[in-house]
Design an enzyme around this catalytic site. Structure first.
Site, PDB file in Angstrom:
ATOM      1  N   ILE A 268     -41.409  -1.714 -23.380  1.00 15.39           N
ATOM      2  CA  ILE A 268     -40.201  -1.540 -22.558  1.00 15.39           C
ATOM      3  C   ILE A 268     -39.099  -0.789 -23.307  1.00 15.39           C
ATOM      4  O   ILE A 268     -38.004  -0.595 -22.780  1.00 15.39           O
ATOM      5  CB  ILE A 268     -39.653  -2.901 -22.084  1.00 15.39           C
ATOM      6  CG1 ILE A 268     -39.376  -3.828 -23.269  1.00 15.39           C
ATOM      7  CG2 ILE A 268     -40.598  -3.565 -21.102  1.00 15.39           C
ATOM      8  CD1 ILE A 268     -38.743  -5.146 -22.879  1.00 15.39           C
TER       9      ILE A 268
ATOM     10  N   GLY B 236     -37.343   2.741 -30.496  1.00 11.29           N
ATOM     11  CA  GLY B 236     -36.240   3.320 -31.252  1.00 11.29           C
ATOM     12  C   GLY B 236     -36.690   3.731 -32.631  1.00 11.29           C
ATOM     13  O   GLY B 236     -37.889   3.665 -32.965  1.00 11.29           O
TER      14      GLY B 236
ATOM     15  N   MET C 195     -36.207   2.249 -35.358  1.00 13.31           N
ATOM     16  CA  MET C 195     -36.540   1.127 -36.215  1.00 13.31           C
ATOM     17  C   MET C 195     -37.711   0.309 -35.703  1.00 13.31           C
ATOM     18  O   MET C 195     -38.479  -0.251 -36.495  1.00 13.31           O
ATOM     19  CB  MET C 195     -35.318   0.218 -36.358  1.00 13.31           C
ATOM     20  CG  MET C 195     -35.500  -0.926 -37.321  1.00 13.31           C
ATOM     21  SD  MET C 195     -33.996  -1.890 -37.505  1.00 13.31           S
ATOM     22  CE  MET C 195     -33.884  -2.622 -35.871  1.00 13.31           C
TER      23      MET C 195
ATOM     24  N   VAL D  72     -40.242  -2.192 -28.632  1.00 12.77           N
ATOM     25  CA  VAL D  72     -39.996  -3.451 -27.922  1.00 12.77           C
ATOM     26  C   VAL D  72     -41.005  -3.595 -26.786  1.00 12.77           C
ATOM     27  O   VAL D  72     -41.257  -2.644 -26.034  1.00 12.77           O
ATOM     28  CB  VAL D  72     -38.558  -3.504 -27.364  1.00 12.77           C
ATOM     29  CG1 VAL D  72     -38.281  -4.861 -26.722  1.00 12.77           C
ATOM     30  CG2 VAL D  72     -37.547  -3.235 -28.469  1.00 12.77           C
TER      31      VAL D  72
ATOM     32  N   LYS E 199     -39.795  -7.528 -30.438  1.00 11.92           N
ATOM     33  CA  LYS E 199     -39.474  -6.305 -31.178  1.00 11.92           C
ATOM     34  C   LYS E 199     -40.368  -6.244 -32.411  1.00 11.92           C
ATOM     35  O   LYS E 199     -40.350  -7.155 -33.253  1.00 11.92           O
ATOM     36  CB  LYS E 199     -37.999  -6.296 -31.573  1.00 11.92           C
ATOM     37  CG  LYS E 199     -37.595  -5.119 -32.440  1.00 11.92           C
ATOM     38  CD  LYS E 199     -36.090  -4.968 -32.535  1.00 11.92           C
ATOM     39  CE  LYS E 199     -35.511  -4.395 -31.264  1.00 11.92           C
ATOM     40  NZ  LYS E 199     -34.103  -3.969 -31.423  1.00 11.92           N
TER      41      LYS E 199
ATOM     42  N   ASP F 149     -23.915  -1.943 -36.319  1.00 10.71           N
ATOM     43  CA  ASP F 149     -24.515  -0.849 -35.531  1.00 10.71           C
ATOM     44  C   ASP F 149     -24.140  -0.986 -34.061  1.00 10.71           C
ATOM     45  O   ASP F 149     -24.996  -0.921 -33.179  1.00 10.71           O
ATOM     46  CB  ASP F 149     -26.037  -0.846 -35.706  1.00 10.71           C
ATOM     47  CG  ASP F 149     -26.681   0.428 -35.130  1.00 10.71           C
ATOM     48  OD1 ASP F 149     -25.993   1.470 -35.079  1.00 10.71           O
ATOM     49  OD2 ASP F 149     -27.852   0.372 -34.728  1.00 10.71           O
TER      50      ASP F 149
END
Length: 553
Positions: free
Chosen positions: A5, A8, A10, A13, A28, A130
């Site tokens: 879904i 990114g 990092m 997910v 994640k 962040d």
């Protein structure tokens, strides 16, 4: 684990399902390149654990964190760290901004939601690092949920440059100046990033844009942003002032906490708008003189000095007046020169029974005494503490330098004993008011006061001091205090077994009294599972009693 879904720099997910508690979750999974770094995995796990202790309506809950092992085609294995989070339905704030600027009331509501989450997390000692639209969810009922708390710290600690950090986190557009310079950050860095998000909500664009992360980071450190109303005329000028304050380069000129930022936003929508002059004054205060205004002024001056086609709007003064002015200036200069050359020098025209006190400041006392004695004066030593003059050196004299005195007159010579030190009194266990009085009695003052949860202490009790009790500091110094809130943070333990919930609530960092209550209206489970708790998740008073209800039918 179901379909992907999100993805990114990092992690990726996935939608998942918790078989134990019967609920949908988001999982994640850390990207393989980062997972290979053992140090990063450790920081990732610790930050996830810190984030899991936070329970607030504006924060995406972290339920669990762990590590699995994955077998590769070549027969080797690699660790796969993961985080299990609350599954939030809605869309990213980034997608909202891509549709264009939002109206002021809605933008303020979104920013207030982010600040509410930060107010809670900062009180719990967690700095996000962040804050950006990609880490903020807007739910179906238009409420805010902030995610990835604490995880950016693991990235920052593993990256040595802006380029490396942005390669993982995705952008430097929301960096605070101190992050861009690689300096230590605190909660005020999150407030700066929130200011950038608010700017983008109001205008549809970030305050600073560039071709590379380094170029954007440079602008965060050195450039003055346009006010939002210069880009979008529909924005109230009162919000300009709030945004400019949030984007101050110096953390000490920003809002010092999320609560102050929220209060300023509320006032901006209901209070009086500042004038353009007031906004200009604020800009100069926060960023220095306006560079664009300075450039326009310089350009105008060059045009006036070189453009021969421009006519004067006023005629010049008569030539006779000009020459008269020159003559008067010449006479004044000659008079001043004559006076300077004819005034008496030090020591001239001094009667034989008088002496001029020489300048001995900064000398050692021994040398100063010799100088005074050579001038037929009698030095008298007086000791005095000083923070600026080294021990043993002369601070001043009385009478002072260049004063005419009689021969053999006594001259008080004030000699520095160095900085006066005092021991910090023992403050731990005192109330904040009593601690302040104890500091005042020895010539010290209270510095920054930080609130912290402690299950054993009532509200207002000092947990620690910096410098600590017994340390010697200069008189007039500030002592920072850490003061108990009188509250502890508890999680939502519904769905836990009664034994596990009791163990968590009675743990050293909560120390609640746990009571259990049977509910015979529902079938019993083995082992018994908590179906309700008498205290809501979040902060509760220390030494509270909590009742856990479980099925026993």
């Amino acid at each position: 684990m179901d379909e992907s879904i999100g993805r990114g720099g990092m992690a990726s997910v996935y939608r998942g399902y918790d078989l134990t508690l019967g609920r949908d979750v988001a999982i994640k999974i850390l990207n393989p390149e980062l997972a290979r770094d053992a140090g990063f995995r450790t920081r990732f796990r610790l930050e996830a654990q810190a984030a899991s202790r936070m329970s607030h309506p504006t924060i995406v809950r972290v339920f669990d964190a762990g590590e699995e092992t994955e077998s590769l085609p070549d027969g080797t294995t690699q660790p796969v760290p993961y985080i299990v989070m609350e599954l939030v339905t809605g869309r990213l704030l980034k997608d909202v901004i891509e549709e264009g600027p939002v109206d002021a009331e809605r933008a303020v509501a979104y920013a207030d939601g982010i600040l509410e989450a930060l107010e809670y997390s900062h009180r719990a000692g967690v700095v996000h690092r962040d804050i950006k639209p990609g880490n903020v969810m807007v739910t179906a009922d238009d409420h805010i949920k902030v995610m990835d708390f604490g995880i950016a710290r693991a990235v920052s600690d593993s990256s040595s440059t802006v380029a490396e950090t942005t390669a993982i986190l995705g952008t430097a557009a929301y960096f605070s100046p101190e992050q861009a310079k690689g300096e230590p950050v605190d909660a005020r860095a999150d407030l700066y990033s929130t200011g950038v998000v608010l700017y983008e909500l109001l205008t549809g664009r970030a305050p600073f844009r560039g071709e590379s992360p380094v170029a954007v980071a440079y602008q965060h450190v050195s450039e003055t942003p346009l006010t939002p109303s210069e880009i979008n005329e529909e924005i109230p000028r009162a919000l300009d002032a709030v945004v400019l304050r949030a984007l101050a380069k110096d953390p000490y000129q920003r809002y010092q906490d999320a609560a102050s930022f929220r209060a300023a936003l509320t006032h901006a929508l209901t209070g009086k708008a500042p004038s353009r002059r007031q906004l200009g004054t604020l800009t100069s205060e926060l960023y220095g003189p306006n560079p664009r205004q300075a450039a326009e002024t310089a350009r105008s001056l060059r045009q006036l000095s070189t453009d021969t086609t421009m006519r004067r709007t006023q005629s010049g003064p008569p030539v006779a007046w000009v020459w008269a002015g020159v003559a008067i200036l010449a006479v004044l200069l000659i008079s001043v020169l004559f006076w300077v050359l004819t005034i008496p020098r030090g020591g001239e025209n001094v009667p034989s029974n008088s002496r001029i006190v020489p300048d001995v400041t900064g000398m050692t006392y021994e040398r100063a005494a010799e100088e005074l004695t050579a001038n037929d004066l009698v030095p008298v030593r007086v000791e005095e503490s000083s923070v600026t003059v080294a021990e043993g050196n002369v601070i001043r004299t009385d009478p002072g330098t260049d004063v005419s005195v009689e021969v053999n007159q006594q001259i008080k010579v004030y000699v520095s004993t160095g900085q006066e030190l005092v021991a910090v009194p023992a403050l731990t266990g005192l109330t904040q008011e009593t601690a302040a009085q104890a500091l005042e009695q020895v010539g010290l003052k209270v510095g920054t006061v930080t609130s912290r949860n402690d299950p054993a202490l009532d509200a207002g009790i000092v947990i620690a001091a910096d410098p600590a009790g017994g340390d010697e500091v200069a008189v007039g110094s500030s002592v920072d205090l850490v003061v108990a809130t009188g509250r502890v943070l508890i999680n939502d333990v519904t769905g836990y077994t009664v034994e596990a919930a009791t163990r968590e609530l009675e743990a050293p960092d909560t120390q609640l009294t746990v009571e259990t209550q049977e509910d015979t209206s529902c079938p019993a489970a083995t082992p018994p599972v908590v179906i309700a708790q008498s205290l809501a998740p979040g902060e509760v008073p220390v030494r509270s009693t909590i009742t856990l209800t479980y099925c026993a039918g």
